[in-house]
Design a protein around this motif. Sequence first.
Motif, PDB file in Angstrom:
ATOM      1  N   SER A 149     -12.282  11.920 -35.503  1.00 51.36           N
ATOM      2  CA  SER A 149     -11.388  12.395 -34.460  1.00 51.36           C
ATOM      3  C   SER A 149     -11.607  11.576 -33.193  1.00 51.36           C
ATOM      4  N   THR A 173      -6.081   5.657 -42.928  1.00 47.50           N
ATOM      5  CA  THR A 173      -5.322   6.192 -41.802  1.00 47.50           C
ATOM      6  C   THR A 173      -4.013   6.792 -42.307  1.00 47.50           C
ATOM      7  N   GLN A 175       0.165   8.246 -40.790  1.00 50.90           N
ATOM      8  CA  GLN A 175       1.114   8.465 -39.714  1.00 50.90           C
ATOM      9  C   GLN A 175       0.961   9.900 -39.216  1.00 50.90           C
ATOM     10  N   PRO A 176       1.305  10.193 -37.959  1.00 50.10           N
ATOM     11  CA  PRO A 176       1.084  11.544 -37.420  1.00 50.10           C
ATOM     12  C   PRO A 176       1.719  12.660 -38.233  1.00 50.10           C
ATOM     13  N   SER A 177       2.851  12.416 -38.852  1.00 45.01           N
ATOM     14  CA  SER A 177       3.568  13.488 -39.536  1.00 45.01           C
ATOM     15  C   SER A 177       3.498  13.400 -41.058  1.00 45.01           C
ATOM     16  N   GLU A 201      -8.200   9.799 -37.856  1.00 42.12           N
ATOM     17  CA  GLU A 201      -7.024  10.516 -37.387  1.00 42.12           C
ATOM     18  C   GLU A 201      -6.135   9.604 -36.518  1.00 42.12           C
ATOM     19  N   PRO A 202      -4.804   9.836 -36.526  1.00 38.20           N
ATOM     20  CA  PRO A 202      -3.903   8.962 -35.748  1.00 38.20           C
ATOM     21  C   PRO A 202      -4.302   8.834 -34.285  1.00 38.20           C
ATOM     22  N   ALA A 203      -4.677   9.937 -33.647  1.00 34.31           N
ATOM     23  CA  ALA A 203      -5.035   9.872 -32.233  1.00 34.31           C
ATOM     24  C   ALA A 203      -6.302   9.066 -31.996  1.00 34.31           C
TER      25      ALA A 203
END
Length: 533
Positions: A149, A173, A175-177, A201-203
Amino acid sequence: MQFVYAAHVPVAPRPGSDMTPDEGFRSVVAGWAKGRLGIQIDDWRAGQAEGRNAQAQWVTLDGDAGRLRRLEVSHTDPAGPWSWRIVTWLGEASGSSWLRIRIGLDPKVDGIVMDPNISVGAPRFIQALGEQFTLTIDGRELGSWWQVSESGVRSYVQFLESPERRLPVVAITRQPSTPAPVAPEQLARRLAGIAHVAAVEPAATYGVSDAITPTRSVFGGAVRLYWPGFRRDSRPYSHPLFMPSGRYLHSDSFVDDLAARLGRSAGLFLGPPQLEGELRREEVLRGAEEARRKQEERQQRQQEAKEKAAGGLSAEEFEIFSRDFEAEAARRAELEERVAELELSLEEERELRIRQESAHREAWQSLAGGASDSTVSIAAVEPPHEREPETVREAVEIAASRCPDLVFTQSAYESADESQFGSPKDVLRDLLLLQDVAQQWASGTMGGDFRTAFDGRHSNFRSGISQTAATQYGNDYTVSYNGTTVQMGPHLCRGGVGAPPTILRIYWYKDDATKKLVVGHVGRKLRDESNPN
């Protein structure tokens, strides 16, 4: 023999457990051999047996150097012209225990080149041992994975760059969705013992990109393999990047190919344990010492026989003693010769290991970017700069390797991946021009402002964005850089209206402190009053 899997795993009892690693090894491995292959192991001191299309031999070596149990199993594969060979050791030395496994293929035919098309992973008995004991490599439990994270970026980067790390890291990795292309828990089980698995995580990918640079990071649903020895100045091409285009990353073939590649690498670097050679040498030396002691006893008896012969021992009795003495002397000479051969062999092996370890260190350093640009074998890995890019992403990657005065953020790569611009070579041409201007700016030889520098070289330079773009659509022009956010303004344009394949924008931020131009977007035109969508 082609080794397709190898692992070296420290073994420690779990808190509150009274079972020793040796007891667990004998129980679990004997159960596996009987259930899987029909081989019965009763006495671990030494033995051999046959099972269902399988043969096994085992031995226990004890000495001052420690204790070692060794089991070797060979069994034919009904699916192909080869047999499997599994060798496993449990070593105990200096108060610690470890497990080593090597799995190889022996061809049953000679002279045929073919693809075995096999799926290789950690043997099942390793999972069973992991339920009873703590199995860790590089401080991480075998077969586990961890989620990175935003708060864990620093420790994750430290782990990637640790010079003590022994296993590769496979970073996943998404994509966020959308979910990751491969389930991390599935991949961690498959690669147990030969690689660590991390799901970023993407963030968190932005922080990782800031720390190790976007060209060495991974994001947007891609997967990357980081070999031991990785540093933030390593050659990017030395640490393979698998892009999410097509269905390959989502297929079983990707997992199979990755496991095969890592398994062969592990088999190259993990041979028979040194403890085995030390204990076998002790065994031979003990045999030589026992032979020497028996010879001295026989010499004593022969001397007594001679003295007795002088007092009336028969010639037949004296002849028997003489033959025994000569036979023992010959056996002792044979053992002493064997000891000398073993000592020579051990010395040669020790020198070979030293050379191999040195070569391995140099190889890892080269793979991780430590070699000079003149190293032919490593330089060949990197694509020649003269090639023309086939995608906008490739144009950015080539520019990143050739433009020391430009910094490319993660968002630059993401926008390039999404770009539909139809002429990647023009993208590269614009980026190389931007590098030339950036170098003039950094060295103080520009002779004017940026507009002057681009005059006559590019007809569509813009020194900034409109007030509407900066206020109403400001987030579009904001990128993450060095742990903070900055707003891009200057940009180069190609195409104004029309279909996406005809439109390109390259936006950057001017870092006055470092004298670098920070490229944050290479792709479509960002929103403004003329382009609100």
